[in-house]
Design an enzyme around this catalytic site. Structure first.
Site, mmCIF file in Angstrom:
data_model
loop_
_atom_site.group_PDB
_atom_site.id
_atom_site.type_symbol
_atom_site.label_atom_id
_atom_site.label_comp_id
_atom_site.label_asym_id
_atom_site.label_seq_id
_atom_site.Cartn_x
_atom_site.Cartn_y
_atom_site.Cartn_z
ATOM 1 C CD GLU A 33 21.176 -36.596 1.716
ATOM 2 O OE1 GLU A 33 21.778 -36.320 2.768
ATOM 3 O OE2 GLU A 33 20.484 -37.628 1.560
ATOM 4 C CG HIS A 88 32.006 -37.634 6.346
ATOM 5 N ND1 HIS A 88 31.994 -38.957 6.727
ATOM 6 C CD2 HIS A 88 30.903 -37.075 6.877
ATOM 7 C CE1 HIS A 88 30.919 -39.189 7.470
ATOM 8 N NE2 HIS A 88 30.238 -38.060 7.572
#
Length: 338
Positions: free
Chosen positions: A60, A129
């Site tokens: 990321e 998540h």
């Protein structure tokens, strides 16, 4: 006008931007050949080629760092972080580089990048998540933070974000990806069709960042919400019969303070709803702003209805969410309080 899910609207927005401007590039984990874990980029690599829509390693920090460099040299990256929970390795790049580049370079360089992230719960994704980290971005000067609640806004605000010269954090509520979510227990929300939120114009259009929308006019109490919680608030108002004015903030930075002020000055009461944890959530900032600007109009203390201050409970996420019953209880409470 076409009827679209939020996924289709997000995909359409990227397609339109890539077609209109060859400087727009899309990349991230699995966004190319696979079309994204939620299929928000499906077909873009096939249409525009692997130079403009491509996969990246699971990195990321590298995804966002590369996007900042591309933006500084003239491209307009729209990158996907697969889940908002995964953005933490990139947070330094977002805060220390993207948010500051235009200011620290005296406008010699800009960072016209859009960072898309699925946010919130509703898919039983567990603690890694399902987080709602919008307050972490709202705190950072130089970033814009967008959270649409329906397909029309999802498309128009994504196009506006990609065309913006500043970095935009674009958070996509997963519970709303595939249209109306009927839910379970007290988490049910109102279908698109009931509030006419599913119609999406074809072609290019934008929804200005920083403009709230009144989803339900009312005179008794103002409800401030965004994302999935807009629909929960609408359901709560209908179930309780309270004449609530439900405001969909749409973006939290920039914030449409004028619409908030006008509503609270009219109703004299305010309930704030968000899915993120309570302490230091964006609702605290909203409460401070309302108290500062509307103090003499308030007829009752404000109430916040939020997620709980606990690590995200995988097995009990429907109890964690503010549902119509919790929001309805808050509406009735402020109506009974002076």
């Amino acid at each position: 006008m076409a009827r679209m899910t939020m996924i289709e609207a997000i995909r359409d927005a990227q397609d339109i931007c890539m077609e209109r401007d060859d400087k727009v590039v899309v990349f991230g984990q699995d966004v190319g050949y696979f079309g994204g874990v939620f299929r928000c980029t499906k077909g873009l690599q096939e249409k525009y080629g692997p130079q403009r829509c491509f996969d990246t390693p699971i990195n990321e920090s590298g995804i966002v760092g590369a996007a900042i460099g591309m933006g500084a040299y003239g491209l307009r990256p729209c990158v996907e972080i697969q889940f908002a929970d995964y953005m933490y390795p990139a947070y330094d790049q977002i805060v220390s580089e993207a948010a500051r580049l235009r200011h620290r370079s005296n406008k010699d360089f800009i960072a016209p990048l859009t960072i898309r992230m699925p946010t919130g719960g509703g898919i039983f994704g567990g603690q890694t998540h399902s987080q709602s980290p919008e307050a972490l971005f709202a705190h950072v000067s130089g970033l814009k933070t967008v959270i649409p609640s329906n397909p029309y806004d999802a498309k128009g605000m994504l196009i506006a974000s990609i065309e913006d010269d500043d970095p935009v954090i674009y958070l996509e509520p997963k519970r709303l990806y595939n249209g109306p979510f009927d839910g379970h227990h007290e988490a049910a929300i109102t279908p698109w069709s009931k509030h006419e939120l599913g119609e999406v114009p074809e072609g290019h259009y934008t929804v200005p960042l920083g403009s709230a929308a009144i989803r339900r006019a009312g005179s008794d109490v103002t409800v401030l919400a965004y994302g999935t919680m807009v629909h929960v608030a609408l359901a709560a108002a209908e179930e309780t019969g309270v004449d609530a004015e439900v405001i969909d903030l749409r973006s939290i930075v920039p914030l449409d303070l004028e619409t908030i002020k006008a509503s609270v000055e009219k109703t004299g009461r305010c309930v704030i709803v968000h899915e993120a944890t309570r302490t230091c959530g964006f609702g605290a900032e909203l409460a401070a702003l309302v108290a500062h600007h509307c103090f003499y109009s308030l007829e009752a203390p404000m109430v916040r209805v939020t997620g709980y201050d606990t690590p995200y409970p995988h097995a009990h996420e429907w109890d964690y969410f503010p549902g119509p019953a919790r929001v309805g209880k808050a509406l009735l409470h402020v109506m009974e309080t002076e």
